[in-house]
Design a protein around this motif. Structure first.
Motif, mmCIF file in Angstrom:
data_model
loop_
_atom_site.group_PDB
_atom_site.id
_atom_site.type_symbol
_atom_site.label_atom_id
_atom_site.label_comp_id
_atom_site.label_asym_id
_atom_site.label_seq_id
_atom_site.Cartn_x
_atom_site.Cartn_y
_atom_site.Cartn_z
ATOM 1 N N LEU A 88 0.823 -1.208 0.000
ATOM 2 C CA LEU A 88 0.000 0.000 0.000
ATOM 3 C C LEU A 88 0.859 1.260 0.000
ATOM 4 O O LEU A 88 0.472 2.279 -0.596
ATOM 5 C CB LEU A 88 -0.934 -0.011 1.212
ATOM 6 C CG LEU A 88 -1.976 -1.129 1.238
ATOM 7 C CD1 LEU A 88 -2.704 -1.146 2.576
ATOM 8 C CD2 LEU A 88 -2.969 -0.987 0.095
ATOM 9 N N ASP A 89 2.018 1.203 0.631
ATOM 10 C CA ASP A 89 2.929 2.357 0.614
ATOM 11 C C ASP A 89 3.352 2.698 -0.816
ATOM 12 O O ASP A 89 3.484 3.880 -1.169
ATOM 13 C CB ASP A 89 4.179 2.071 1.457
ATOM 14 C CG ASP A 89 3.900 2.066 2.953
ATOM 15 O OD1 ASP A 89 2.842 2.581 3.367
ATOM 16 O OD2 ASP A 89 4.750 1.533 3.705
ATOM 17 N N HIS A 90 3.586 1.683 -1.629
ATOM 18 C CA HIS A 90 3.955 1.926 -3.027
ATOM 19 C C HIS A 90 2.808 2.600 -3.775
ATOM 20 O O HIS A 90 3.030 3.528 -4.558
ATOM 21 C CB HIS A 90 4.338 0.606 -3.704
ATOM 22 C CG HIS A 90 5.693 0.102 -3.314
ATOM 23 N ND1 HIS A 90 6.755 0.052 -4.198
ATOM 24 C CD2 HIS A 90 6.175 -0.373 -2.137
ATOM 25 C CE1 HIS A 90 7.829 -0.435 -3.573
ATOM 26 N NE2 HIS A 90 7.490 -0.709 -2.324
ATOM 27 N N ILE A 91 1.601 2.122 -3.543
ATOM 28 C CA ILE A 91 0.434 2.726 -4.189
ATOM 29 C C ILE A 91 0.281 4.174 -3.735
ATOM 30 O O ILE A 91 0.051 5.082 -4.552
ATOM 31 C CB ILE A 91 -0.829 1.903 -3.885
ATOM 32 C CG1 ILE A 91 -0.720 0.517 -4.543
ATOM 33 C CG2 ILE A 91 -2.088 2.630 -4.367
ATOM 34 C CD1 ILE A 91 -1.846 -0.436 -4.190
ATOM 35 N N ASP A 92 0.415 4.407 -2.441
ATOM 36 C CA ASP A 92 0.345 5.773 -1.912
ATOM 37 C C ASP A 92 1.352 6.688 -2.601
ATOM 38 O O ASP A 92 1.046 7.835 -2.940
ATOM 39 C CB ASP A 92 0.638 5.782 -0.405
ATOM 40 C CG ASP A 92 -0.526 5.317 0.451
ATOM 41 O OD1 ASP A 92 -1.625 5.119 -0.091
ATOM 42 O OD2 ASP A 92 -0.313 5.149 1.669
ATOM 43 N N HIS A 93 2.567 6.180 -2.778
ATOM 44 C CA HIS A 93 3.634 7.019 -3.325
ATOM 45 C C HIS A 93 3.326 7.449 -4.756
ATOM 46 O O HIS A 93 3.545 8.612 -5.120
ATOM 47 C CB HIS A 93 4.972 6.287 -3.262
ATOM 48 C CG HIS A 93 6.135 7.149 -3.629
ATOM 49 N ND1 HIS A 93 6.661 8.093 -2.779
ATOM 50 C CD2 HIS A 93 6.876 7.227 -4.773
ATOM 51 C CE1 HIS A 93 7.674 8.710 -3.367
ATOM 52 N NE2 HIS A 93 7.818 8.199 -4.583
ATOM 53 N N VAL A 94 2.826 6.515 -5.568
ATOM 54 C CA VAL A 94 2.469 6.874 -6.941
ATOM 55 C C VAL A 94 1.339 7.902 -6.936
ATOM 56 O O VAL A 94 1.381 8.897 -7.669
ATOM 57 C CB VAL A 94 2.065 5.634 -7.757
ATOM 58 C CG1 VAL A 94 1.690 6.034 -9.188
ATOM 59 C CG2 VAL A 94 3.190 4.607 -7.797
ATOM 60 N N ARG A 95 0.326 7.661 -6.120
ATOM 61 C CA ARG A 95 -0.789 8.612 -6.038
ATOM 62 C C ARG A 95 -0.302 10.001 -5.645
ATOM 63 O O ARG A 95 -0.692 11.005 -6.255
ATOM 64 C CB ARG A 95 -1.820 8.131 -5.019
ATOM 65 C CG ARG A 95 -2.995 9.076 -4.796
ATOM 66 C CD ARG A 95 -3.654 8.822 -3.460
ATOM 67 N NE ARG A 95 -2.714 9.003 -2.351
ATOM 68 C CZ ARG A 95 -2.979 8.668 -1.094
ATOM 69 N NH1 ARG A 95 -4.143 8.113 -0.776
ATOM 70 N NH2 ARG A 95 -2.070 8.855 -0.145
ATOM 71 N N ASP A 96 0.553 10.066 -4.630
ATOM 72 C CA ASP A 96 1.033 11.365 -4.159
ATOM 73 C C ASP A 96 1.945 12.033 -5.183
ATOM 74 O O ASP A 96 2.011 13.267 -5.254
ATOM 75 C CB ASP A 96 1.775 11.201 -2.832
ATOM 76 C CG ASP A 96 0.865 10.727 -1.707
ATOM 77 O OD1 ASP A 96 -0.372 10.819 -1.857
ATOM 78 O OD2 ASP A 96 1.390 10.236 -0.684
#
Length: 415
Positions: free
Chosen positions: A338-346
């Motif tokens: 989920l951290d990876h997904i968060d990073h792309v979104r941000d």
């Protein structure tokens, strides 16, 4: 809603031992789960609903190579591996891209092309054995139509362009057989592209044929996949391609410094400008810096033994087992994914994220909570707990990558 009702009935008839513990937990109390008002749903209940109501596309699952090495009937429950029909139904998986994976060891040989055709045959055989469960998918419309019929689509992507063998006619043949993306290279530089894993950069990106092939892929309607390629090859692909590209199963270099197989922030920004999608790989070594270091140290120590004693020595043959016994593998967690997904979104926004689990392709390195294809409700529940809206989640599950695929189809139709 047809798929939701079919799957609901299926799950209520099966035991937890069949569908997997994560699905069992999600569907506890299934006798009344379809009657829960949406406003009072828990995140677990909402996740269970969302994975059944919406198409889930996974950019990369290695079922064909798995069954080539050791045949099992994935139309039924299997005791090993990460994918079979019951678990896919439990997880809500609707369109897993079947990876037509050809090892780099076969590059520049007729065996490369032959294996690719054999693996395509195996996907067709899965559908042939269970046409009431699976269907081939050659277009976005096929995926939608199959979903409406309650069938799991099996689109195909080729991992390693080696089987093309420098022939645009062969490329067209693979398109006609159903290949809808091609990962240009794998673990070694080939006749198309340099690989992120290969320190030899013979082409400094794409080969002359590789540049021509990208254009021909646009003309035919094959998505360009830049997972595995070198940074230079990525930037050249984005520049040349008239349609968006994908990373079918890659994660972020931000969390694994020095691991070129993952994408840097600068590459993700360029991918977003191209309107492409990065599909997050679940493998622990792709998402966890600790797991990445564990793998790197294993490789370094193994190579040292090979240099000293030879590759066929006793010291090398049992090294991996001893290393793992002395250094237990540090599995990643769902939160790390989920951290990876968060990073792309941000970094670039929600419109450029997809799922590329690499199930059946990363061995036993999968994170806790994401051990097989029945685990997608866990991923969605995690996204809900982090504040992602239902619209955001739909984009991640299917809308972003299907947007890319439609655009690839549109570009091809203009040629």
């Amino acid at each position: 809603m047809t798929k939701l009702l079919q799957t609901y009935t299926f799950l209520c008839k099966k035991s937890c031992a069949l569908v997997g513990i994560s699905a069992c937990l999600v569907f506890t109390g299934c006798a009344s789960s379809d009657q829960v008002p949406q406003g009072t749903e828990s995140n677990a209940q909402k996740a269970a609903r969302l994975v059944q109501e919406n198409i889930i596309v996974d950019g990369h699952i290695d079922v064909p190579y798995r069954v080539e090495k050791s045949w099992v009937d994935v139309t039924q429950a299997t005791s090993g591996g990460d994918f079979d029909y019951p678990r896919a139904r439990a997880g809500g998986l609707d369109a897993p891209f079947m990876s037509i994976y050809v090892p780099a060891s076969l590059d520049n040989s007729d065996a490369s092309t032959a294996l690719a055709h054999d693996l395509i045959d195996s996907v067709e055989a899965i559908v042939g054995r269970a046409p009431d469960k699976f269907a081939l998918a050659y277009s976005v419309q096929d995926v939608q139509d199959n979903f409406d019929k309650g069938l799991i689509s099996l689109p195909m992507g080729m991992e390693n362009g080696s089987p093309v063998q420098g022939s645009l006619d062969t490329l067209k043949t693979f398109y006609e057989r159903g290949i809808r993306y091609i990962t240009l290279a794998h673990s070694q530089s080939n006749h198309i592209s340099d690989s992120s894993y290969d320190i030899r950069r013979q082409w400094k990106g794409l080969s002359p044929f590789g540049k021509e092939m990208v254009q021909e892929m646009n003309r035919l309607g094959i998505i360009v996949d830049i997972s595995h390629v070198s940074d230079a090859a990525f930037y050249q692909s984005v520049e040349i391609s008239a349609a968006p590209v994908i990373a079918s199963h890659s994660s972020l270099r931000q969390f694994t410094p020095g691991f070129e197989r993952n994408m840097s922030d600068e590459m993700i920004k360029a991918l977003a400008e191209n309107e492409g999608v990065i599909m997050i790989n679940f493998g622990s070594g792709f998402v966890s810096p600790v797991a990445r270091t564990w793998r790197d140290r294993l490789g370094e120590q193994r190579q040292s033994l090979i240099d000293t004693y030879g590759e066929d020595s006793e010291q090398v043959s049992d090294f991996n087992q001893k290393y793992a016994e002395q250094n237990p593998y540090p599995f990643a967690t769902l939160d790390m994914v989920l951290d990876h997904i968060d990073h792309v979104r941000d970094l670039v926004g929600i419109d450029y994220i997809g799922i590329g689990s690499d199930y059946d392709g990363v061995g036993d390195s999968l994170p806790a909570g994401l051990k097989d294809v029945s685990s997608f409700p866990n991923l969605v529940e995690g996204l809900l707990e982090r504040g992602y809206s239902e619209d955001d989640i739909k984009k991640i599950l299917n809308e972003n990558v299907l947007r890319v695929w439609r655009e690839v189809e549109r570009v091809a139709a203009q040629n």
